[in-house]
Write a protein that holds these residues in place. Structure first.
Motif, short mmCIF file in Angstrom:
data_model
loop_
_atom_site.label_atom_id
_atom_site.label_comp_id
_atom_site.label_asym_id
_atom_site.label_seq_id
_atom_site.Cartn_x
_atom_site.Cartn_y
_atom_site.Cartn_z
N GLU A 537 0.97 -1.20 0.07
CA GLU A 537 -0.03 -0.17 -0.21
C GLU A 537 0.85 1.14 -0.07
O GLU A 537 2.04 1.15 0.40
CB GLU A 537 -0.69 0.01 1.27
N ALA A 538 0.33 2.39 -0.48
CA ALA A 538 1.04 3.69 -0.44
C ALA A 538 0.97 4.18 1.01
O ALA A 538 1.58 5.06 1.54
CB ALA A 538 0.36 4.44 -1.33
N GLY A 539 -0.09 4.05 1.91
CA GLY A 539 -0.47 4.62 3.02
C GLY A 539 0.08 3.52 4.34
O GLY A 539 0.71 2.85 4.11
N VAL A 540 -0.80 3.68 5.44
CA VAL A 540 -0.24 2.68 6.71
C VAL A 540 -1.73 2.25 7.08
O VAL A 540 -1.63 1.60 8.08
CB VAL A 540 0.18 3.60 7.57
N ARG A 541 -2.64 2.10 6.42
CA ARG A 541 -3.98 1.44 6.89
C ARG A 541 -3.70 0.25 7.01
O ARG A 541 -4.16 -0.61 8.31
CB ARG A 541 -5.02 2.11 6.03
N GLN A 542 -3.20 -0.71 6.01
CA GLN A 542 -3.13 -2.10 6.10
C GLN A 542 -1.98 -2.24 7.15
O GLN A 542 -2.32 -3.36 8.15
CB GLN A 542 -2.84 -2.57 5.07
N LEU A 543 -0.97 -1.48 7.35
CA LEU A 543 0.27 -1.93 8.39
C LEU A 543 -0.50 -1.69 9.68
O LEU A 543 -0.19 -2.45 10.51
CB LEU A 543 1.14 -0.72 8.21
N GLU A 544 -1.61 -0.65 10.10
CA GLU A 544 -2.37 -0.65 11.36
C GLU A 544 -3.14 -2.00 11.56
O GLU A 544 -3.25 -2.35 12.69
CB GLU A 544 -3.20 0.73 11.12
N ARG A 545 -3.66 -2.40 10.39
CA ARG A 545 -4.66 -3.67 10.82
C ARG A 545 -3.52 -4.71 11.30
O ARG A 545 -3.99 -5.41 12.03
CB ARG A 545 -5.32 -4.08 9.79
N LYS A 546 -2.33 -4.80 10.62
CA LYS A 546 -1.66 -6.07 11.13
C LYS A 546 -1.08 -5.78 12.42
O LYS A 546 -0.90 -6.78 13.13
CB LYS A 546 -0.38 -5.88 10.02
N LEU A 547 -0.69 -4.57 12.70
CA LEU A 547 -0.43 -4.31 14.22
C LEU A 547 -1.49 -4.66 15.03
O LEU A 547 -1.29 -5.09 16.25
CB LEU A 547 0.05 -2.76 14.44
N GLY A 548 -2.69 -4.20 14.75
CA GLY A 548 -3.78 -4.70 15.42
C GLY A 548 -4.18 -6.20 15.59
O GLY A 548 -4.36 -6.83 16.75
N ASP A 549 -3.85 -7.15 14.56
CA ASP A 549 -3.76 -8.55 14.55
C ASP A 549 -2.68 -9.06 15.69
O ASP A 549 -3.29 -9.68 16.42
CB ASP A 549 -3.38 -9.20 13.25
N ILE A 550 -1.58 -8.28 15.66
CA ILE A 550 -0.58 -8.73 16.69
C ILE A 550 -0.98 -8.41 17.97
O ILE A 550 -0.76 -9.31 18.80
CB ILE A 550 0.73 -8.11 16.33
N CYS A 551 -1.66 -7.43 18.29
CA CYS A 551 -2.06 -6.92 19.73
C CYS A 551 -3.18 -7.87 20.05
O CYS A 551 -3.14 -8.37 21.26
CB CYS A 551 -2.57 -5.46 19.56
N ARG A 552 -4.02 -8.21 19.29
CA ARG A 552 -5.07 -9.17 19.68
C ARG A 552 -4.55 -10.52 20.19
O ARG A 552 -4.96 -11.18 20.91
CB ARG A 552 -6.05 -9.37 18.54
N LYS A 553 -3.83 -10.93 19.26
CA LYS A 553 -3.09 -12.43 19.50
C LYS A 553 -2.32 -12.33 21.02
O LYS A 553 -2.20 -13.51 21.64
CB LYS A 553 -2.17 -12.82 18.49
N ALA A 554 -1.49 -11.16 21.09
CA ALA A 554 -0.75 -10.84 22.24
C ALA A 554 -1.54 -10.90 23.11
O ALA A 554 -1.36 -11.31 24.44
CB ALA A 554 0.32 -9.66 22.01
N ALA A 555 -2.58 -9.95 23.32
CA ALA A 555 -3.71 -9.97 24.58
C ALA A 555 -4.16 -11.29 24.96
O ALA A 555 -4.02 -11.90 26.14
CB ALA A 555 -4.90 -9.24 24.18
#
Length: 780
Positions: A537-555
């Motif tokens: 992607e050109a922006g960071v929207r998908q990157l933010e989603r992937k970081l959210g995936d990591i946070c959920r699994k970590a929680a």
């Protein structure tokens, strides 16, 4: 005719005229009047009563009273508190005041009794007059049930015209001025006619009153009944001293008086409030008018908010909220500086254009915070009805203001920051041209008097700071684009993505998922891997989603496995995000014939295109595969025509194009591709395949080709250079006219790249097929 003269105590009455045959009681409180009554009671009980012309005179003289009065007999006197006496009298004869003999201790008048000029025996039509007057009085009694039935019987038994006229005149509740006219009329016939006229007039008034009451009663329904009850309740509250609650109409009127608006707006509101008060019987119409009035009262006509003029504070806010985007920040600060110096409300219309996820919407939100303005977002994606912008007319069912007016109403001030999100997604249909409606909104010369169809009065949009966002400028009509100042928001570099992830995205996601910084950490290499291989992607929207995936699994791990902290590294990244989704096509290991690397711009940033060309025996056909668009196909044919025109210079057999077929293919055939910037790439690949010369694997190129071999400029250079760098390309060929674009790029993008500007196709071939060429160095 003899007239008797006598001297009697006199009382001047306020608002009362005593007639002969009248039995009436009244109160007296003035000392002179009380003394006169007491004198009468002790004497012959005769008193002269006349009416005052002006009831406010305390000490009446001869000129202050009517000269014609009535001689009466005092029947009873009752003493009341506060030196008030209640007197019961019977009227007997008309009399005329000659003089007032003395005024102390009470008034005493010299009077002359006035007899009637005609008698019953002199009148030939007495019986007809008696019957006519009785009939009129019967009709009057039927309209006025307050008079007793005994009076009707008494009137029926009277056979003398004079007595009948006097009794009726004495018992009908005329005003004291009308009764005075009857008293002063000494001619019996004229008095009869005057009494008949006044009775008929009273009957007509009561008939009209009954008609009006019948019509009103007919119209009374539930809403009117409620209105009457509310009015009565209001009156009761006022009598009790509690008038805090106003009716709806009065409340609207009070709010209109307090409204900060022009006279035109107030005049329109007052007109609608009058209509509202007159339509209480019609629930549907009343509801429409009520909604309109409430909308008008909630509009911020002349209400403004105080803007921040602190440039340092604005700069700090923009730096806190966004990394990079230097052009945008500079333009915002320039706008604030000019506005602070000029103190004028003229505002530019900014259009932030760039790929999805690059922070265009959040820039507008930060700008509003920096300027201390209310923020209103209006999403234009899919809007195709002009009424969405201009509003619906009040006459339509479900009418409402347009989105612009509703945005002002939401902001509660006339100078908010209004974000027109996704202005390129607006569409048109048979209901109107939405782009044309936006022209008036965004034209600083027209929007001072923007007319919303629902409000029907001009709305001043000149102080609104409009910020529009668009992914691409192509769908926007030229007249609308001309009114906006376009600021390109380009793709983020990987380094910028790292800064954004570290400073903004990770803290935001940790807070969103209830994690503390010490509970989850992500290594720098892992972030690089996520940005490169898990997002495209050109922006960071998908990157933010992937970081959210990591946070959920970590929680989940922290709760289930009781872990105190988790660190995500490059090695265990696949445990949290799974396999890699994207693998960059890296530069080929060796030079090959007919394979050339091109550069392309996509909606998610830059990409590389590997163009392949094969030469086969045939009949001169050209095959184009790989989902090419019409423009790209034309570029391929243009390249072939150029090669044929220079075939002698490159020692190509003149029958070559008749005896061979050329097949041009771009891999990823399911993905549509179009645009002129692959022109020189396809021409180079064809030249390589035709001449058998190998094309360099470490060279990528972009540029449009003409029939004469000129290389024309292209767009999206920043994204294309980033794509080349990610693919491991060392040398990039660009059109010479794009050198100025290279100079504006940061050193982070151009570092490690050898950029060669060219103006003709032969320069491209020398570099791509032989390795020679001229290098354009980018400014750091």
């Amino acid at each position: 005719m003899n007239r008797e003269t006598m001297s009697l105590p006199m009382v001047a009455l306020r608002g009362i005229t005593i007639l002969p045959e009248m039995v009436r009681h009244f109160d007296v409180s003035r000392p002179k009047s009380v003394k006169a009554i007491e004198e009468v009671v002790e004497g012959n009980q005769k008193i002269f009563l006349t009416a005052q012309k002006d009831g406010d005179v305390e000490e009446p003289e001869l000129t202050d009273v009517y000269r014609t009065g009535c001689v009466a007999t005092v029947r009873q006197i009752i003493k009341l508190p506060r030196k008030v006496s209640r007197v019961l009298i019977t009227g007997e004869e008309r009399a005329y005041i000659n003089t007032i003999e003395f005024e102390e201790p009470y008034l005493r008048a010299n009077i002359t009794v006035i007899p009637d000029t005609d008698s019953d025996t002199d009148l030939p039509n007495t019986e007809a007059m008696l019957r006519g007057l009785k009939d009129i009085f019967k009709e009057y009694l039927s309209k006025n049930p307050k008079l007793s039935k005994e009076l009707a019987a008494q009137i029926e038994n009277i056979g003398v015209l004079k007595k009948l006229v006097d009794v009726i005149g004495a018992n009908v509740p005329f005003s004291y001025t009308d009764a005075q006219q009857l008293l002063e009329e000494t001619d019996l016939v004229k008095r009869y006619e005057l009494l008949s006229f006044k009775l008929m007039n009273e009957i007509q008034i009561m008939n009209v009153k009954d008609e009006i009451q019948a019509k009103v009663k007919k119209r009374v329904d539930k809403n009117q009944r409620e209105y009457i009850l509310r009015e009565e309740a209001k009156l009761i509250r006022e009598e009790l001293g509690d008038d805090s609650t106003l009716s709806d109409g009065e409340e609207f009127q009070q709010k209109t008086d307090d409204l900060e608006a022009s006279e035109e707006v107030k005049k329109k509101l007052k007109k609608e409030i009058r209509r509202f008060q007159n339509t209480l019987g019609s629930q549907a119409e009343n509801g429409v008018i009520r909604t309109y009035i409430e909308t008008m009262l909630e509009m911020p006509w002349d209400k403004v908010c105080e803007e921040s003029e602190d440039i340092e504070s604005a700069k700090k806010i923009l730096e806190e909220d966004h990394y990079g985007l230097e052009k945008v920040k500079e333009r915002v600060l320039e706008f604030l500086a000019v506005r602070t110096l000029t103190k004028k409300g003229n505002t530019p219309i900014l259009c932030l254009a760039g790929p999805p996820g690059t922070g265009k919407t959040s820039i507008a939100k930060s700008l509003a915070r920096a300027l201390n303005k209310p923020y209103v977002r209006i999403s234009l994606g899919g809007v195709r009805d002009e009424a969405e912008i201009r509003g619906h007319r009040k006459t339509y069912v479900g009418a409402m203001p347009g989105r612009i007016a509703s945005g002002l109403r939401q902001a509660e001030v006339k100078n908010p920051l209004m974000l027109l999100d996704e202005i390129d997604k607006v569409s048109n249909d048979y209901k109107g041209d939405t782009f044309s409606a936006l022209l008036e909104v965004l034209d600083s010369e027209q929007n001072r008097k923007f007319r919303d169809h629902y409000l029907e009065v001009p709305v001043d949009l000149s102080e609104v700071l409009f910020v529009a966002t668009a992914n691409t400028l192509q769908p926007i009509p030229r007249p609308l684009l001309d009114r906006m100042e376009v600021i390109e928001v380009s793709s983020y570099t990987e380094n910028e993505k790292m800064h954004i992830a570290t400073e903004h995205l990770i803290p935001k996601q940790l807070e969103k998922h209830g994690l503390k910084p010490q509970q989850l950490s992500i290594s720098k290499k892992a972030l690089w891997r996520i940005a490169r291989n898990y997002t495209k992607e050109a922006g960071v929207r998908q990157l933010e989603r992937k970081l959210g995936d990591i946070c959920r699994k970590a929680a989940r791990e922290i709760l289930e496995m009781k872990k105190e902290s988790i660190r995500v590294t490059e090695r265990n990244l696949s445990h949290y995000l799974g396999k890699e989704l994207y693998i960059y096509q890296m530069a080929n290991d060796s030079d090959e014939v007919g394979i050339v690397r091109g550069l392309a711009w996509t909606s998610v940033g830059g990409d590389t295109l590997q163009i392949e060309v094969n030469i086969m025996p045939g009949e001169g056909e050209v095959l184009l595969t790989g989902q090419m668009g019409d423009v790209m196909k034309e570029s391929a044919r243009t390249g072939i025509s150029y090669i044929r025109s220079v075939s002698k210079e490159h020692k190509i057999d003149e029958n070559f194009f008749k005896e061979h077929d050329i097949h041009i293919h771009i891999p990823e055939g399911a993905v549509p591709k179009d645009g002129p910037s692959a022109g020189i790439t396809m021409a180079t690949a064809m030249m390589s395949a035709i001449t058998g010369k190998k094309a360099r694997a470490d060279v990528a190129m972009t540029g449009e080709i003409t029939l004469r071999g000129r290389v024309l400029p292209i767009g999206g250079l920043k994204e294309k250079l980033l794509a080349a760098k990610n693919a491991g390309i060392k040398t990039v060929i660009i059109p010479k006219e794009n050198v100025s674009d290279v100079e504006e790029l940061s050193h982070e993008i151009t570092r490690g790249l050898k950029i060669i500007p060219v103006s003709r196709m032969d320069e491209v071939l020398k570099t791509a097929l032989s390795g020679r060429g001229k290098t354009a160095k980018a400014k750091k």
